[in-house]
Design a protein around this motif. Structure first.
Motif, PDB file in Angstrom:
ATOM      1  N   UNK A   1      -0.002   3.901   3.646  1.00  0.00           N
ATOM      2  CA  UNK A   1       0.144   5.105   2.835  1.00  0.00           C
ATOM      3  C   UNK A   1       1.315   5.857   3.444  1.00  0.00           C
ATOM      4  N   UNK A   2       2.318   6.162   2.634  1.00  0.00           N
ATOM      5  CA  UNK A   2       3.573   6.696   3.159  1.00  0.00           C
ATOM      6  C   UNK A   2       3.959   7.984   2.440  1.00  0.00           C
ATOM      7  N   UNK A   3       4.344   8.983   3.222  1.00  0.00           N
ATOM      8  CA  UNK A   3       4.936  10.216   2.702  1.00  0.00           C
ATOM      9  C   UNK A   3       6.260  10.403   3.421  1.00  0.00           C
TER      10      UNK A   3
ATOM     11  N   UNK B   1      18.520   9.850  10.978  1.00  0.00           N
ATOM     12  CA  UNK B   1      17.396  10.226  11.834  1.00  0.00           C
ATOM     13  C   UNK B   1      16.094  10.117  11.046  1.00  0.00           C
ATOM     14  N   UNK B   2      15.077   9.644  11.729  1.00  0.00           N
ATOM     15  CA  UNK B   2      13.757   9.536  11.121  1.00  0.00           C
ATOM     16  C   UNK B   2      12.719   9.996  12.133  1.00  0.00           C
ATOM     17  N   UNK B   3      12.114  11.130  11.831  1.00  0.00           N
ATOM     18  CA  UNK B   3      11.007  11.631  12.633  1.00  0.00           C
ATOM     19  C   UNK B   3       9.742  11.144  11.955  1.00  0.00           C
ATOM     20  N   UNK B   4       8.834  10.552  12.722  1.00  0.00           N
ATOM     21  CA  UNK B   4       7.646  10.005  12.059  1.00  0.00           C
ATOM     22  C   UNK B   4       6.375  10.188  12.849  1.00  0.00           C
TER      23      UNK B   4
ATOM     24  N   UNK C   1      19.916  12.193   4.740  1.00  0.00           N
ATOM     25  CA  UNK C   1      20.249  11.403   5.928  1.00  0.00           C
ATOM     26  C   UNK C   1      19.243  11.603   7.056  1.00  0.00           C
ATOM     27  N   UNK C   2      18.539  12.741   7.061  1.00  0.00           N
ATOM     28  CA  UNK C   2      17.535  13.047   8.074  1.00  0.00           C
ATOM     29  C   UNK C   2      16.183  13.138   7.363  1.00  0.00           C
ATOM     30  N   UNK C   3      15.201  12.389   7.885  1.00  0.00           N
ATOM     31  CA  UNK C   3      13.921  12.281   7.192  1.00  0.00           C
ATOM     32  C   UNK C   3      12.752  12.506   8.135  1.00  0.00           C
ATOM     33  N   UNK C   4      11.642  12.931   7.536  1.00  0.00           N
ATOM     34  CA  UNK C   4      10.358  13.032   8.223  1.00  0.00           C
ATOM     35  C   UNK C   4       9.371  12.183   7.442  1.00  0.00           C
ATOM     36  N   UNK C   5       8.602  11.373   8.156  1.00  0.00           N
ATOM     37  CA  UNK C   5       7.655  10.486   7.477  1.00  0.00           C
ATOM     38  C   UNK C   5       6.299  10.526   8.172  1.00  0.00           C
ATOM     39  N   UNK C   6       5.276  10.380   7.344  1.00  0.00           N
ATOM     40  CA  UNK C   6       3.916  10.171   7.837  1.00  0.00           C
ATOM     41  C   UNK C   6       3.487   8.830   7.276  1.00  0.00           C
ATOM     42  N   UNK C   7       3.164   7.905   8.178  1.00  0.00           N
ATOM     43  CA  UNK C   7       2.768   6.560   7.768  1.00  0.00           C
ATOM     44  C   UNK C   7       1.370   6.290   8.313  1.00  0.00           C
ATOM     45  N   UNK C   8       0.443   5.980   7.418  1.00  0.00           N
ATOM     46  CA  UNK C   8      -0.938   5.671   7.806  1.00  0.00           C
ATOM     47  C   UNK C   8      -1.192   4.213   7.444  1.00  0.00           C
TER      48      UNK C   8
END
Length: 79
Positions: free
Chosen positions: A18-20, A64-67, A27-34
């Motif tokens: 499950x991805x948000x 950049x990817x903050x996760x 170019x800069x992203x924040x993700x929550x991956x379950x």
């Protein structure tokens, strides 16, 4: 690259996840991956699994990817 494209790449590589994804500057992203595949993995291993789904786009279109990488159990709200 827009957030939906990043989400689609992660979901293609981790179909059970499950991805948000958020990112206003494309170019800069924040993700929550379950995902259950994170069970028993350390944070670094989990992040490497996600980076693998993004391939060469990481560091190019994605600067950049903050996760947060969570198992389903970790994602459940505390009661």
């Amino acid at each position: 690259m827009d957030p939906q494209a990043v989400k689609s790449l992660i979901e293609a590589g981790m179909p059970e996840a499950q991805v948000e994804v958020r990112g206003e500057d494309h170019t800069h992203f924040e993700a929550i991956i379950v995902s259950p595949v994170f069970e028993g993995k350390r944070t670094l291993q989990r992040h490497q699994m996600v980076y693998k789904t993004l391939g060469e786009k990481m560091g190019r279109e994605i600067h950049a990817l903050s996760m947060q990488t969570l198992t389903p159990e970790e994602a459940r709200p505390a009661s």
